[in-house]
Design a protein around this motif. Structure first.
Motif, short mmCIF file in Angstrom:
data_model
loop_
_atom_site.label_atom_id
_atom_site.label_comp_id
_atom_site.label_asym_id
_atom_site.label_seq_id
_atom_site.Cartn_x
_atom_site.Cartn_y
_atom_site.Cartn_z
N UNK A 1 53.82 5.14 -11.40
CA UNK A 1 53.04 6.37 -11.21
C UNK A 1 53.97 7.51 -11.58
N UNK A 2 53.52 8.74 -11.42
CA UNK A 2 54.30 9.84 -11.96
C UNK A 2 54.91 10.75 -10.90
N UNK A 3 54.28 10.90 -9.73
CA UNK A 3 54.73 11.89 -8.75
C UNK A 3 55.48 11.24 -7.59
N UNK A 4 56.61 11.84 -7.24
CA UNK A 4 57.39 11.34 -6.11
C UNK A 4 56.60 11.37 -4.82
N UNK A 5 55.72 12.39 -4.68
CA UNK A 5 54.97 12.55 -3.43
C UNK A 5 54.03 11.39 -3.15
N UNK A 6 53.55 10.74 -4.20
CA UNK A 6 52.69 9.58 -4.01
C UNK A 6 53.52 8.29 -4.02
N UNK A 7 54.58 8.26 -4.79
CA UNK A 7 55.42 7.07 -4.86
C UNK A 7 56.14 6.80 -3.54
N UNK A 8 56.47 7.84 -2.80
CA UNK A 8 57.12 7.62 -1.51
C UNK A 8 56.18 6.92 -0.55
N UNK A 9 54.89 7.20 -0.67
CA UNK A 9 53.89 6.52 0.16
C UNK A 9 53.76 5.06 -0.27
N UNK A 10 53.83 4.82 -1.59
CA UNK A 10 53.79 3.45 -2.09
C UNK A 10 55.01 2.67 -1.61
N UNK A 11 56.17 3.28 -1.64
CA UNK A 11 57.39 2.65 -1.14
C UNK A 11 57.21 2.19 0.30
N UNK A 12 56.67 3.07 1.13
CA UNK A 12 56.50 2.75 2.55
C UNK A 12 55.50 1.61 2.75
N UNK A 13 54.43 1.60 1.97
CA UNK A 13 53.45 0.52 2.10
C UNK A 13 54.01 -0.81 1.63
N UNK A 14 54.79 -0.78 0.56
CA UNK A 14 55.42 -2.00 0.07
C UNK A 14 56.36 -2.56 1.13
N UNK A 15 57.17 -1.71 1.71
CA UNK A 15 58.10 -2.16 2.75
C UNK A 15 57.35 -2.73 3.95
N UNK A 16 56.25 -2.12 4.32
CA UNK A 16 55.47 -2.60 5.46
C UNK A 16 54.87 -3.97 5.18
N UNK A 17 54.25 -4.14 4.00
CA UNK A 17 53.61 -5.42 3.67
C UNK A 17 54.63 -6.55 3.61
N UNK A 18 55.77 -6.29 3.02
CA UNK A 18 56.80 -7.33 2.92
C UNK A 18 57.39 -7.66 4.29
N UNK A 19 57.51 -6.66 5.15
CA UNK A 19 58.06 -6.92 6.49
C UNK A 19 57.11 -7.77 7.33
N UNK A 20 55.82 -7.66 7.06
CA UNK A 20 54.84 -8.44 7.83
C UNK A 20 55.00 -9.94 7.58
N UNK A 21 55.49 -10.30 6.40
CA UNK A 21 55.67 -11.71 6.09
C UNK A 21 57.16 -12.08 6.01
N UNK A 22 58.01 -11.15 6.47
CA UNK A 22 59.45 -11.39 6.52
C UNK A 22 60.00 -11.82 5.16
N UNK A 23 59.61 -11.08 4.12
CA UNK A 23 60.04 -11.40 2.76
C UNK A 23 60.85 -10.23 2.19
N UNK A 24 61.69 -10.52 1.20
CA UNK A 24 62.41 -9.43 0.54
C UNK A 24 61.63 -8.96 -0.68
#
Length: 218
Positions: free
Chosen positions: A68-91
Motif C-alpha cells: 500500500x502507499x500510506x504509512x497511516x494505513x500500513x501501521x494498522x496492517x502491521x498491527x493486524x498481521x502481528x495479532x493474527x500470527x500471535x493467535x496461532x503462535x507463528x512467526x
C-alpha cells in the motif's frame, strides 16, 4: 474517511521485522528475501490488513507481499498481521509489508520474481474517463503484472462496483487473460475460499452484492 497523520507510524514500521523499507532494492531478488522457493502471492492495496493477515497466517508455505502507499494505513496492517500470527503462535517469516506506488510496481518486481497470484480487493473505481487509467485493473497495469506473473498465474479481483467490474472483464480479455471463474454475487455463489475484507463486510451490511472473478494468464 481520511486517516490522520501519524508521525510515529514510519519509525514503528521501520522497526518491524517484516516491513521492507526500500522495496525497489529487492527487484529480481524476492525469493532471496524469503530464503526459499515457495510460491509468492501479492496483494495490491492491502489497506488495514484484515485480508492479508488472515490469508498469510493460514498459509505458512506461501510467501506474501503486501503493498500500500500510506504509512497511516500500513501501521494498522502491521498491527493486524502481528495479532493474527500471535493467535496461532507463528512467526512472520512468510510475509513482507511495504509502502510503494502500485502504478510503478515494475520498479520493485520483475520477471525473475515470478509471482503466482495477485489479489486486488475493492480498489478505487475511478469513474471519470480521464482517471480510468489509474484503475488497478486497467490494461496499463495488467500489462505490468503480466511481466512478473507466472505462466497460468492468477489475479483474484473483488469489487462492489458494477461498472468497474464490467470494464475489468473487458480489460482482462484485451490483455490476454482467461476468466476462469466469475460471479456477480460472491456471497450467494457457494465459493468457499473467500476471506472477507473490512470494505466487504461494510458493503454486505449495506445490501451490496460483491462481484468476484479469477483471471488466468494465457
Amino acid at each position: 474517511m481520511r486517516l490522520r497523520k501519524k508521525p510515529w507510524a514510519r519509525p514503528a514500521l521501520e522497526a518491524c521485522s517484516f516491513f521492507v523499507i526500500n522495496p525497489t532494492e529487492n527487484i529480481g531478488k524476492w525469493r532471496e528475501v524469503f530464503g526459499n522457493s515457495n510460491e509468492i502471492w501479492l496483494e495490491l492495496g492491502c489497506g488495514k490488513g484484515g485480508f492479508i493477515s488472515k490469508l498469510a497466517s493460514s498459509n505458512p508455505d506461501i510467501n506474501f507481499i503486501a503493498v500500500d502507499i500510506k504509512d497511516e494505513v500500513l501501521i494498522l496492517a502491521k498491527e493486524k498481521i502481528e495479532k493474527e500470527y500471535s493467535l496461532i503462535n507463528a512467526d512472520t517469516r512468510n510475509i513482507r509489508l511495504m509502502a510503494h506506488e502500485i502504478m510503478l510496481i515494475r520498479k520493485m518486481l520483475n520477471e525473475d520474481d515470478v509471482i503466482n497470484r495477485i489479489y486486488i480487493n475493492f480498489c478505487n473505481p475511478w469513474h471519470k474517463n480521464s482517471h480510468r487509467a489509474r484503475r488497478l485493473t486497467h490494461p496499463n497495469q495488467l500489462n505490468q503484472y503480466r511481466a512478473f506473473l507466472s505462466a497460468n498465474g492468477q489475479i483474484w479481483f473483488k469489487t462492489d462496483d458494477t461498472i468497474l467490474f464490467q470494464d475489468s472483464i473487458r480489460y482482462f480479455d484485451q490483455c490476454g487473460f482467461h476468466i476462469a471463474y466469475l460471479t456477480e454475487d460472491l456471497h450467494a455463489s457457494g465459493f468457499d475460499k473467500n476471506i472477507e475484507t473490512e470494505h466487504e463486510r461494510m458493503y454486505i451490511e449495506q445490501g451490496c452484492k460483491i462481484k468476484f472473478l479469477i483471471a488466468e494468464k494465457r
